[in-house]
Design a protein around this motif. Sequence first.
Motif, PDB file in Angstrom:
ATOM      1  N   VAL A   1     -29.091 -11.233  17.608  1.00 25.75           N
ATOM      2  CA  VAL A   1     -29.038  -9.958  17.156  1.00 25.75           C
ATOM      3  C   VAL A   1     -30.136  -9.874  16.122  1.00 25.75           C
ATOM      4  O   VAL A   1     -30.336 -10.677  15.110  1.00 25.75           O
ATOM      5  N   MET A   2     -30.942  -8.812  16.208  1.00 29.34           N
ATOM      6  CA  MET A   2     -31.926  -8.379  15.340  1.00 29.34           C
ATOM      7  C   MET A   2     -31.494  -7.263  14.179  1.00 29.34           C
ATOM      8  O   MET A   2     -31.844  -7.277  13.065  1.00 29.34           O
ATOM      9  N   ARG A   3     -30.616  -6.445  14.805  1.00 30.10           N
ATOM     10  CA  ARG A   3     -30.042  -5.432  13.798  1.00 30.10           C
ATOM     11  C   ARG A   3     -28.682  -5.083  14.584  1.00 30.10           C
ATOM     12  O   ARG A   3     -28.506  -4.803  15.635  1.00 30.10           O
ATOM     13  N   ILE A   4     -27.710  -4.573  13.543  1.00 31.86           N
ATOM     14  CA  ILE A   4     -26.667  -4.171  13.935  1.00 31.86           C
ATOM     15  C   ILE A   4     -26.679  -2.529  13.666  1.00 31.86           C
ATOM     16  O   ILE A   4     -26.709  -2.263  12.318  1.00 31.86           O
ATOM     17  N   HIS A   5     -26.549  -1.735  14.637  1.00 33.39           N
ATOM     18  CA  HIS A   5     -26.428  -0.200  14.253  1.00 33.39           C
ATOM     19  C   HIS A   5     -25.088   0.272  13.865  1.00 33.39           C
ATOM     20  O   HIS A   5     -25.114   1.274  13.213  1.00 33.39           O
ATOM     21  N   LYS A   6     -24.074  -0.311  14.720  1.00 34.06           N
ATOM     22  CA  LYS A   6     -22.764   0.380  14.515  1.00 34.06           C
ATOM     23  C   LYS A   6     -22.022  -0.689  14.677  1.00 34.06           C
ATOM     24  O   LYS A   6     -21.981  -1.711  15.511  1.00 34.06           O
ATOM     25  N   HIS A   7     -20.661  -0.958  13.660  1.00 36.75           N
ATOM     26  CA  HIS A   7     -19.941  -2.338  13.517  1.00 36.75           C
ATOM     27  C   HIS A   7     -18.562  -1.682  13.598  1.00 36.75           C
ATOM     28  O   HIS A   7     -17.974  -1.065  12.232  1.00 36.75           O
ATOM     29  N   LEU A   8     -17.789  -1.850  14.485  1.00 35.35           N
ATOM     30  CA  LEU A   8     -16.453  -1.409  14.293  1.00 35.35           C
ATOM     31  C   LEU A   8     -16.141  -0.040  13.843  1.00 35.35           C
ATOM     32  O   LEU A   8     -15.564   0.525  13.199  1.00 35.35           O
ATOM     33  N   GLY A   9     -17.101   0.807  14.240  1.00 34.02           N
ATOM     34  CA  GLY A   9     -17.162   2.105  13.918  1.00 34.02           C
ATOM     35  C   GLY A   9     -18.030   2.730  12.915  1.00 34.02           C
ATOM     36  O   GLY A   9     -18.278   3.828  12.764  1.00 34.02           O
ATOM     37  N   HIS A  10     -18.235   1.678  11.895  1.00 29.74           N
ATOM     38  CA  HIS A  10     -18.925   2.069  10.984  1.00 29.74           C
ATOM     39  C   HIS A  10     -20.626   2.089  11.138  1.00 29.74           C
ATOM     40  O   HIS A  10     -20.913   0.913  11.880  1.00 29.74           O
ATOM     41  N   LEU A  11     -21.410   2.950  10.822  1.00 30.03           N
ATOM     42  CA  LEU A  11     -22.638   3.144  10.933  1.00 30.03           C
ATOM     43  C   LEU A  11     -23.402   2.132   9.873  1.00 30.03           C
ATOM     44  O   LEU A  11     -22.814   2.434   8.592  1.00 30.03           O
ATOM     45  N   LEU A  12     -24.389   1.495  10.202  1.00 31.42           N
ATOM     46  CA  LEU A  12     -25.122   0.536   9.224  1.00 31.42           C
ATOM     47  C   LEU A  12     -26.560   0.827   9.010  1.00 31.42           C
ATOM     48  O   LEU A  12     -27.107   1.429  10.024  1.00 31.42           O
ATOM     49  N   ASP A  13     -26.864   0.542   7.987  1.00 35.52           N
ATOM     50  CA  ASP A  13     -28.489   0.731   7.569  1.00 35.52           C
ATOM     51  C   ASP A  13     -29.311  -0.115   8.116  1.00 35.52           C
ATOM     52  O   ASP A  13     -28.928  -1.465   8.675  1.00 35.52           O
ATOM     53  N   ASP A  14     -30.581  -0.138   7.844  1.00 34.50           N
ATOM     54  CA  ASP A  14     -31.591  -1.386   8.512  1.00 34.50           C
ATOM     55  C   ASP A  14     -31.090  -2.513   7.759  1.00 34.50           C
ATOM     56  O   ASP A  14     -31.638  -3.799   8.371  1.00 34.50           O
ATOM     57  N   ASP A  15     -30.611  -2.579   6.639  1.00 42.80           N
ATOM     58  CA  ASP A  15     -30.461  -3.764   6.121  1.00 42.80           C
ATOM     59  C   ASP A  15     -29.054  -4.634   6.466  1.00 42.80           C
ATOM     60  O   ASP A  15     -28.535  -5.319   5.837  1.00 42.80           O
ATOM     61  N   GLY A  16     -28.221  -3.791   7.183  1.00 38.35           N
ATOM     62  CA  GLY A  16     -26.808  -4.275   7.779  1.00 38.35           C
ATOM     63  C   GLY A  16     -25.671  -3.644   6.933  1.00 38.35           C
ATOM     64  O   GLY A  16     -24.732  -4.378   6.993  1.00 38.35           O
ATOM     65  N   LEU A  17     -25.954  -2.763   5.928  1.00 35.09           N
ATOM     66  CA  LEU A  17     -24.983  -2.583   5.028  1.00 35.09           C
ATOM     67  C   LEU A  17     -24.384  -1.159   5.508  1.00 35.09           C
ATOM     68  O   LEU A  17     -25.116  -0.316   6.108  1.00 35.09           O
ATOM     69  N   ALA A  18     -23.167  -0.815   5.165  1.00 39.29           N
ATOM     70  CA  ALA A  18     -22.433   0.451   5.779  1.00 39.29           C
ATOM     71  C   ALA A  18     -23.128   1.350   5.038  1.00 39.29           C
ATOM     72  O   ALA A  18     -23.342   1.544   3.734  1.00 39.29           O
ATOM     73  N   THR A  19     -23.361   2.775   5.906  1.00 36.98           N
ATOM     74  CA  THR A  19     -23.797   3.750   5.124  1.00 36.98           C
ATOM     75  C   THR A  19     -22.935   4.688   4.457  1.00 36.98           C
ATOM     76  O   THR A  19     -22.846   5.823   3.928  1.00 36.98           O
ATOM     77  N   GLY A  20     -21.549   4.494   5.030  1.00 39.86           N
ATOM     78  CA  GLY A  20     -20.326   5.266   4.586  1.00 39.86           C
ATOM     79  C   GLY A  20     -20.006   6.229   5.670  1.00 39.86           C
ATOM     80  O   GLY A  20     -18.800   6.565   5.510  1.00 39.86           O
ATOM     81  N   GLU A  21     -20.821   6.290   6.725  1.00 41.68           N
ATOM     82  CA  GLU A  21     -20.334   7.054   7.701  1.00 41.68           C
ATOM     83  C   GLU A  21     -19.539   6.428   8.818  1.00 41.68           C
ATOM     84  O   GLU A  21     -20.004   5.337   9.337  1.00 41.68           O
ATOM     85  N   VAL A  22     -18.419   6.853   9.261  1.00 35.24           N
ATOM     86  CA  VAL A  22     -17.592   6.097  10.263  1.00 35.24           C
ATOM     87  C   VAL A  22     -17.452   7.143  11.610  1.00 35.24           C
ATOM     88  O   VAL A  22     -16.941   8.188  11.369  1.00 35.24           O
ATOM     89  N   ILE A  23     -17.512   6.480  12.823  1.00 33.78           N
ATOM     90  CA  ILE A  23     -17.308   7.096  13.883  1.00 33.78           C
ATOM     91  C   ILE A  23     -15.951   6.389  14.576  1.00 33.78           C
ATOM     92  O   ILE A  23     -16.296   5.412  15.133  1.00 33.78           O
TER      93      ILE A  23
END
Length: 282
Positions: free
Chosen positions: A252-274
């Motif tokens: 895995v190089m990057r996680i775009h979305k994790h359990l509904g949470h959108l992540l940034d380029d550093d793999g940190l939560a953006t605060g937006e949830v789908i």
Amino acid sequence: MSGTRGLDGFALIDVDCEPSRLTAVADELARDHAIITIERTAGGRDLLLTVNAGSADQLSRFIVDRLTQTTGVRAVRTHIVVDIFIEGGTWRLRELSPAEAAAIPGPAKPRPRAPKTLPPHLVDVVRHELSLDGRATPTEIARRWDVPAQRVSDTIAVLRQGGRLRMRTDISRRVSDWPVYTWYFVQVPSSAVPRLRAALTTVPEVRLAALTAGRYNLVLAVWLRDLASIHGFEAALERAVPGAHIDDRSVVMRIHKHLGHLLDDDGLATGEVIPVSPPPEL
């Protein structure tokens, strides 16, 4: 937070993309409620999606009418999940001693007068609200939905006691001691399948182990301390499951979305949830 919706319609899906459209495809698919997680990988697939469509029929429609119609998607391969032996919510960083882990209090038990049968709408409300914010209090949820806080509290307690609602805390792997995240696609002899659950618990790097119907019958998600650990892990897997053959692997190089949470380029939560499911109707 993860709620139990069953495995009917649950799948891991490989997506190959046009190179110039890879990020655009990931960003578009991240808005879809049926897609729980989106990971960009190096290996036999560009994106790996974790999907819960709700039923086998809905999964088929999702693949045909949604995925294959997305601009930039070149190919789709589906691994239908039959059973889950290990899931990420049970995996531990192993930073706490057994005594420290045992000292963490468990979920509150339902009060004696808590209802045994829960209103389906209230269950949907609780799951939706906690998927957005796992720290939301019963009072906050009750205020937003104009229901008694005690009913919300009872619903949470009953769902958790019955295993229908699970809370989990995840950490960005980049700030952990386990920065290497790899998927393995394995063929296991049919005779070994009944023993897989117990066997895989002896390989502590496995975060998720799913029995699948498709080209491979076992798919594993693994966290490792470094790339040099890959070969040691593979040797441990072959010892634990004799006859297992690793057919494919993807890092895995990057996680775009994790359990509904959108992540940034550093793999940190953006605060937006789908969330996995749209909000219940008022």
